[in-house]
Design a protein around this motif. Sequence first.
Motif: not given
Length: 329
Positions: A26-28, A45-47, A51-53, A65-68
């Motif tokens: 994930g990413f923010q 970044w984090y687990p 899904p990574a988009t 996966a932005y904002g997941a």
Amino acid sequence: MRFAPTLFALAFLAFALPAAAEPNAGFQVIQVPDPQGPPIEVGVWYPTDAPATAPARGMGNIKVAYGAPLQGQKLPLVVMSHGNGGWFGGHYDTAITLAKAGFVVAALTHTGDNYKDQSRATDMANRPRQLHVLIDYMLGDWTEHARLDPKRVGAFGFSSGGFTVLAAAGGEPDLRRIEAQCGAHPSHYECQMVKRSPVGAEAFTTPWTHDPRIRAVVSAAPALGYTFKAESLKALTQPVQLWRAADDEILPDPFHASAVKAALPASVDYHVVAKARHFDFLTPCDDYARKNLPVLCASNPDFDRAAFHHTFNAAVTAFFTARLALTHP
């Protein structure tokens, strides 16, 4: 031939069920308040099991996966410090590798020393202070701070960032050594920086910010290595993984990584990368970087940066995994 029913059932399930999926990253992007300046821009970044988009803007073609939502509890934290003129995304492939392995990675863009603003590029004491501010925020105010383990914090740094994490973890560099070094080697990179922006007198009296929460350090091609001596690194008792590029054209041997190696205990996990140049520790270049940032992409013709990063990222991840293992209740 007859099989015991239980064994047969287990064997069937082993083949029938899909293997557990590797977590995605994930990413923010967040803004961290700084009591001594403007908010600090940070990539996290984090687990996640989302899904990574798509790739994050400006960070190649590795999907995130932005904002997941964050996946996991009691997660280790690694903070990242970039080199002179860099930004939080300079080591995104390393950050993504760590996130997929279960780490939360927070990389800051240093205020006053980044690709947009060089106004405080020689204010070296400001860097570990900012790293301390970042750790405070991630462990105390980040929206998911309760899912981090405050006893499992690591620090990764490259070049000026490599210097930063050594100081933040307890090192006491002596910046007075710069004058003699630059008198003997005026053409060296840091000496040209100091010529453009002299180190202020306050730099010799400002106390260094140390953060005892840092439990493990990875320092790649650290700058100003000659400002550290064994005496000034005696308080740095955490495990250290140290990297040197054998053909470093920016921070030439033996003044930087080798000087740090000589000042650290023999237990340091030391790696010399044959044929590597300074910027080979940065994420492998994509087409945009090759066209617009050729200096950062100028590897030796027979050096495969992408292949090296596969090894480098695995080694950094293995080091942090072992050194930040969950050993407390």
